[in-house]
Structure formats: C-alpha cells, structure tokens
Design a protein around this motif. Sequence first.
Motif, PDB file in Angstrom:
ATOM      1  N   ASN A  88      64.375  52.180 -44.919  1.00  0.00           N
ATOM      2  CA  ASN A  88      64.993  50.855 -44.849  1.00  0.00           C
ATOM      3  C   ASN A  88      64.154  49.812 -44.099  1.00  0.00           C
ATOM      4  OD1 ASN A  88      65.395  51.943 -42.359  1.00  0.00           O
ATOM      5  ND2 ASN A  88      67.537  52.455 -42.730  1.00  0.00           N
ATOM      6  N   THR A  89      62.896  50.132 -43.840  1.00  0.00           N
ATOM      7  CA  THR A  89      62.023  49.156 -43.188  1.00  0.00           C
ATOM      8  C   THR A  89      60.985  48.682 -44.198  1.00  0.00           C
ATOM      9  OG1 THR A  89      62.276  50.360 -41.123  1.00  0.00           O
ATOM     10  CG2 THR A  89      60.476  48.763 -41.229  1.00  0.00           C
ATOM     11  N   PRO A  90      61.024  47.417 -44.601  1.00  0.00           N
ATOM     12  CA  PRO A  90      60.040  46.959 -45.594  1.00  0.00           C
ATOM     13  C   PRO A  90      58.651  46.806 -44.986  1.00  0.00           C
ATOM     14  CG  PRO A  90      61.529  45.171 -44.966  1.00  0.00           C
ATOM     15  CD  PRO A  90      61.973  46.377 -44.209  1.00  0.00           C
ATOM     16  N   MET A  91      57.652  47.297 -45.707  1.00  0.00           N
ATOM     17  CA  MET A  91      56.251  47.177 -45.296  1.00  0.00           C
ATOM     18  C   MET A  91      55.467  46.642 -46.493  1.00  0.00           C
ATOM     19  SD  MET A  91      55.622  48.563 -42.168  1.00  0.00           S
ATOM     20  CE  MET A  91      54.015  49.378 -42.165  1.00  0.00           C
ATOM     21  N   GLY A  92      54.385  45.916 -46.201  1.00  0.00           N
ATOM     22  CA  GLY A  92      53.526  45.449 -47.272  1.00  0.00           C
ATOM     23  C   GLY A  92      52.920  46.640 -48.004  1.00  0.00           C
ATOM     24  N   VAL A  93      52.830  46.530 -49.314  1.00  0.00           N
ATOM     25  CA  VAL A  93      52.354  47.669 -50.098  1.00  0.00           C
ATOM     26  C   VAL A  93      50.941  48.079 -49.671  1.00  0.00           C
ATOM     27  CG1 VAL A  93      51.496  46.239 -52.022  1.00  0.00           C
ATOM     28  CG2 VAL A  93      52.174  48.605 -52.443  1.00  0.00           C
ATOM     29  N   PHE A  94      50.099  47.113 -49.263  1.00  0.00           N
ATOM     30  CA  PHE A  94      48.729  47.452 -48.855  1.00  0.00           C
ATOM     31  C   PHE A  94      48.678  48.056 -47.447  1.00  0.00           C
ATOM     32  CE2 PHE A  94      47.718  43.919 -51.965  1.00  0.00           C
ATOM     33  CZ  PHE A  94      47.316  44.784 -52.982  1.00  0.00           C
TER      34      PHE A  94
ATOM     35  N   ALA B  52      52.705  41.351 -49.001  1.00  0.00           N
ATOM     36  CA  ALA B  52      51.998  42.574 -49.398  1.00  0.00           C
ATOM     37  C   ALA B  52      51.118  43.117 -48.277  1.00  0.00           C
ATOM     38  CB  ALA B  52      51.157  42.320 -50.649  1.00  0.00           C
ATOM     39  N   LEU B  53      50.901  42.303 -47.231  1.00  0.00           N
ATOM     40  CA  LEU B  53      50.064  42.714 -46.101  1.00  0.00           C
ATOM     41  C   LEU B  53      50.886  43.026 -44.847  1.00  0.00           C
ATOM     42  CD1 LEU B  53      47.187  40.095 -46.485  1.00  0.00           C
ATOM     43  CD2 LEU B  53      47.231  42.480 -47.247  1.00  0.00           C
ATOM     44  N   ARG B  54      52.185  42.912 -44.979  1.00  0.00           N
ATOM     45  CA  ARG B  54      53.061  43.080 -43.813  1.00  0.00           C
ATOM     46  C   ARG B  54      52.863  44.441 -43.149  1.00  0.00           C
ATOM     47  NH1 ARG B  54      59.406  41.527 -43.997  1.00  0.00           N
ATOM     48  NH2 ARG B  54      60.062  42.477 -42.044  1.00  0.00           N
ATOM     49  N   GLY B  55      52.480  44.434 -41.879  1.00  0.00           N
ATOM     50  CA  GLY B  55      52.277  45.673 -41.131  1.00  0.00           C
ATOM     51  C   GLY B  55      50.845  46.173 -41.137  1.00  0.00           C
ATOM     52  N   ILE B  56      49.992  45.551 -41.943  1.00  0.00           N
ATOM     53  CA  ILE B  56      48.617  46.062 -42.071  1.00  0.00           C
ATOM     54  C   ILE B  56      47.833  45.870 -40.774  1.00  0.00           C
ATOM     55  CG2 ILE B  56      47.424  44.005 -42.969  1.00  0.00           C
ATOM     56  CD1 ILE B  56      46.203  45.903 -45.134  1.00  0.00           C
ATOM     57  N   GLU B  57      48.230  44.861 -39.982  1.00  0.00           N
ATOM     58  CA  GLU B  57      47.515  44.591 -38.732  1.00  0.00           C
ATOM     59  C   GLU B  57      47.652  45.743 -37.732  1.00  0.00           C
ATOM     60  OE1 GLU B  57      50.122  42.949 -39.885  1.00  0.00           O
ATOM     61  OE2 GLU B  57      51.696  43.361 -38.396  1.00  0.00           O
ATOM     62  N   GLY B  58      48.582  46.672 -37.998  1.00  0.00           N
ATOM     63  CA  GLY B  58      48.751  47.817 -37.102  1.00  0.00           C
ATOM     64  C   GLY B  58      47.738  48.925 -37.321  1.00  0.00           C
ATOM     65  N   PHE B  59      46.874  48.760 -38.319  1.00  0.00           N
ATOM     66  CA  PHE B  59      45.894  49.809 -38.622  1.00  0.00           C
ATOM     67  C   PHE B  59      44.491  49.377 -38.208  1.00  0.00           C
ATOM     68  CE2 PHE B  59      49.458  50.550 -41.390  1.00  0.00           C
ATOM     69  CZ  PHE B  59      49.627  51.918 -41.302  1.00  0.00           C
ATOM     70  N   SER B  60      43.738  50.309 -37.671  1.00  0.00           N
ATOM     71  CA  SER B  60      42.381  49.969 -37.232  1.00  0.00           C
ATOM     72  C   SER B  60      41.388  50.033 -38.397  1.00  0.00           C
ATOM     73  CB  SER B  60      41.924  50.926 -36.123  1.00  0.00           C
ATOM     74  OG  SER B  60      41.831  52.259 -36.621  1.00  0.00           O
ATOM     75  N   HIS B  61      41.661  50.852 -39.392  1.00  0.00           N
ATOM     76  CA  HIS B  61      40.734  51.033 -40.505  1.00  0.00           C
ATOM     77  C   HIS B  61      41.492  50.996 -41.831  1.00  0.00           C
ATOM     78  CE1 HIS B  61      38.454  52.621 -37.110  1.00  0.00           C
ATOM     79  NE2 HIS B  61      37.352  52.575 -37.835  1.00  0.00           N
ATOM     80  N   LEU B  62      40.778  50.602 -42.875  1.00  0.00           N
ATOM     81  CA  LEU B  62      41.352  50.547 -44.221  1.00  0.00           C
ATOM     82  C   LEU B  62      40.433  51.257 -45.207  1.00  0.00           C
ATOM     83  CD1 LEU B  62      42.297  46.736 -44.376  1.00  0.00           C
ATOM     84  CD2 LEU B  62      43.783  48.646 -43.738  1.00  0.00           C
ATOM     85  N   LEU B 112      39.298  47.131 -39.785  1.00  0.00           N
ATOM     86  CA  LEU B 112      40.048  45.883 -39.953  1.00  0.00           C
ATOM     87  C   LEU B 112      39.866  45.053 -38.691  1.00  0.00           C
ATOM     88  CD1 LEU B 112      41.980  43.993 -41.432  1.00  0.00           C
ATOM     89  CD2 LEU B 112      43.889  45.321 -40.491  1.00  0.00           C
ATOM     90  N   ILE B 113      39.194  43.906 -38.833  1.00  0.00           N
ATOM     91  CA  ILE B 113      38.949  43.042 -37.670  1.00  0.00           C
ATOM     92  C   ILE B 113      40.099  42.060 -37.487  1.00  0.00           C
ATOM     93  CG2 ILE B 113      37.394  41.282 -36.709  1.00  0.00           C
ATOM     94  CD1 ILE B 113      35.122  42.666 -38.301  1.00  0.00           C
ATOM     95  N   ALA B 114      40.527  41.424 -38.576  1.00  0.00           N
ATOM     96  CA  ALA B 114      41.592  40.436 -38.445  1.00  0.00           C
ATOM     97  C   ALA B 114      42.235  40.150 -39.781  1.00  0.00           C
ATOM     98  CB  ALA B 114      41.024  39.138 -37.860  1.00  0.00           C
ATOM     99  N   VAL B 115      43.503  39.778 -39.724  1.00  0.00           N
ATOM    100  CA  VAL B 115      44.220  39.233 -40.882  1.00  0.00           C
ATOM    101  C   VAL B 115      44.305  37.734 -40.615  1.00  0.00           C
ATOM    102  CG1 VAL B 115      46.341  39.333 -42.250  1.00  0.00           C
ATOM    103  CG2 VAL B 115      45.563  41.361 -40.992  1.00  0.00           C
TER     104      VAL B 115
END
Lengths: 233, 233
Positions: A88-94, B52-62, B112-115
């Motif tokens: 139930n927590t939406p996250m960006g697909v990427f 589509a990028l929501r939450g991606i800033e929580g990751f150090s690498h992609l 990942l340096i920055a969004v």
Amino acid sequence: MKRKPTDVMTMTPVAYIRTDFPDKFGIPRQSGLLPELEAVIVFEPAFRNPDALRGIEGFSHLWLIWQFSGALRDKWQPMVRPPRLGGNTPMGVFATRSPFRPNPIGLSSVRLIAVEQTEHDGMVLRVGGADLMDGTPIYDIKPYLPYTDNHADASGGFAEPLRAHELVVHDPDGLLERLPTDKRSSAVTVLANDPRPSYQHDPSREYGLYFAGFNIEFTVSENDLTVIRVTPL
Amino acid sequence: MKRKPTDVMTMTPVAYIRTDFPDKFGIPRQSGLLPELEAVIVFEPAFRNPDALRGIEGFSHLWLIWQFSGALRDKWQPMVRPPRLGGNTPMGVFATRSPFRPNPIGLSSVRLIAVEQTEHDGMVLRVGGADLMDGTPIYDIKPYLPYTDNHADASGGFAEPLRAHELVVHDPDGLLERLPTDKRSSAVTVLANDPRPSYQHDPSREYGLYFAGFNIEFTVSENDLTVIRVTPL
C-alpha cells in the motif's frame, strides 16, 4: 539528443529457463534469496553453440536479462506498490524491481553450478537461485564481474535481509513424500520462505503452491505452515 | 518449452544519456572504473513523470539497461576477442560483456548523484561512473539492491583491479586549459586511464580523444602520455 530508428529495439530469446515454478506464485521475490533452488537454461537452436559459452565456467555468477512474460500489461503506470512494503505504499516504478515497467525486462544474478552437455538440448547451464517462472524467455547472459558489479558500499531504500522471516513447515501426514526425492528439500525451502502475498494473513485460508509438477496446499497460522494436500498437476 | 509470439520483445527508449563521449574511443571499459565521470539521464517526453522516480533518491546506485547503439552489427558471432585479453584470445560471447552480442544490450551500474529538476528536460538523474556513449538509448532503470545484487563471494575469469595501470599525463603547453573548467580534471582522469586500444603500443602514433566537445590529441611512450593538441570539435 539524436534519435535513430534502431533505438526501438527488437530482441529475440536466446534461451528459455526451466524452473519448478509453473506460475508466479511462490517464486522468491529476488534472485539469490533461495540459492539452493536449481534451474536449467536451455538455448534456442540458433544459439546452441558451445563456442558461445567458451570460458563461462570460470565465473561463479551470471546475469540473466529476461522478460516478465507472466506479468505483461498493456499500459505502464508511473507508480507501483511493492509487496514488501505491504502493498500500500506507492513507489516510482524506476525505484523498484516491479514487473510492471515500461519495458518489462527482468535482471537477475544467479550462481553458475555447471555447464552440462545433454542428449536433447545440447550444452545447458545449471544455475542456482533463479527467481524466474518456468519457460521465461532469456535475451542475454553475461558474466558477473566482481570489480564492476559488486558495490560493497551500496545502500538502498527498502533493502531486505536474506529470508526476513521464516515459517516452520509442518507435514504431519508426510504428504511431501509424494514429490520426487530431489525436489523435497527445495519444496520445504520455498514453503519456509513464505510464498503468500505479504499482505495476506488469514489463518483459515488455504493456499496452493504449484511446484515441480505438484499442487502443494497449505495453511499458515502465525509462523506455522501446515501442508494439507499434495496432488499432481 | 512453449514459445509465445510476445517472446520476441520490442523495447522503446525511456531515456537517453548525456555523456562527454561522442564516440566509443576513450569510454571506460566498464561502469564504475572512473566514478568521477558524471553523466545526465534525460527522460523521453512520454516517460518524463516525476512520479516514476518517487523514492529513487533513497538508492546509492542504479542499474541501466541500454543498447550498444554505437556498435551494431548485422550478425552475431559465437566468439569475441576481449581487448583486455590483448585482443587475440577468443572467448564465448556469453562469457564476456562484449558489445557484439545476439541482442546488443548493455548493463551498467552507476552511482546516483542527484535527482534534479531542470528547466527544459524535467526531472533528470545525475549519475557517476557511466561507461556509455553520448546519446545512448536507455530502456530501463532499476535500483541496485545490495541484498540481491552484491556477491562478495563472486569470482570471475579475467577480473581486473580498478585502474590496472595508470599513465602519467603531461600537458607542457597547458593545452587542457582550453576545456571548460569543470571538464579538465575529468579529461585528465580519462587520459590517465589509457584510452588506447589495449594492443597498440607505438610511441610515435598520435591518438585523438573526443571528449566534452574537444579533440584531445596525444602520444604515449611507456607510462607517459603527452597532450599535443586540443581543438574544438
């Protein structure tokens, strides 16, 4: 940015994987979570050339690039709700490894157990820890290169320890003995890993896991899983 | 194995990458070798959605999944000759990360340096360590998950230490000052990493590296690289 017609890319399967999971239910949520699960990669006739595997036995791990063929949808959505966040927590697909992506491509690292010559399928790769459904098409196989793929310093969002919680598997009637001998311990491993969707916790509900040609039915109460029926598919 | 028509998969770019390498010469041989090299991932209009990028800033690498668009060939060959083995040892294509593959798909992990929100391109991802040519189409972006992607125990064939040998970069006439200020140290890093093909060692030969809008020409003798010309492209 110059776009070229070849930027729209068509990929043909080079191989298919044989696993014990005929549908997506029960498949470990990521590769490597259940390293003892074995699978076999069978090359398509056009790519069944031992030369293409020359030197691969020197690598301990491989990358598989594959299609989420069991979870195709017509439209992508920018946000998904990862099961491990309770659904139930939406996250960006990427920011997720969800199957529902603009290009539904999967990425898994597996352990290379053996390169084997077979009678009917030519050279096959026996691998451990795959999180793929039986019959999934594979488009590329690459060696895992520790010096570029390993990031000891990597950190990430909702990282999960291996086997966050394990269930105790009860089989009071010895039903799992109906499985082939070499599949029994794998079946217990898959059951212990809790193949239910994360957000279902109804102790009276009966679940069915299709595994290695059998339907294994069970209930779960707290941390106890009880096998109630095992029937051939 | 059941084959389905959807197993032949067509992928559309979700993004393109902007890097300082207009051609493949000089690009680090794998991602992460030169972590200080920065690049920008610009989404295609249809995928330019901050959700589509929501939450991606929580990751150090992609992970980036992309096409070897600068190295397309009509036919695949089962064996390739990796430059780092001197260019004369044949290896199976599936035992290498060579661009010349049945499906010419690339896999790279980047930091990942920055969004960043931009005026013209919407939300972009600033990343470090990419080994991609400018304008490379990207089909998928996934978070690097340490618990499943990191294999501390992985071993592999011709693994290479980071920056196996470094050249000493000489610029007696201060030619590199023609580059934009923020590109100079990156240029020195790329030159020190030895952008020559591995099997060329002629001290009289003049090489040209296209980088950040300039042609940087140089010679190499033993471990000394000397910049001899820097001209805008």
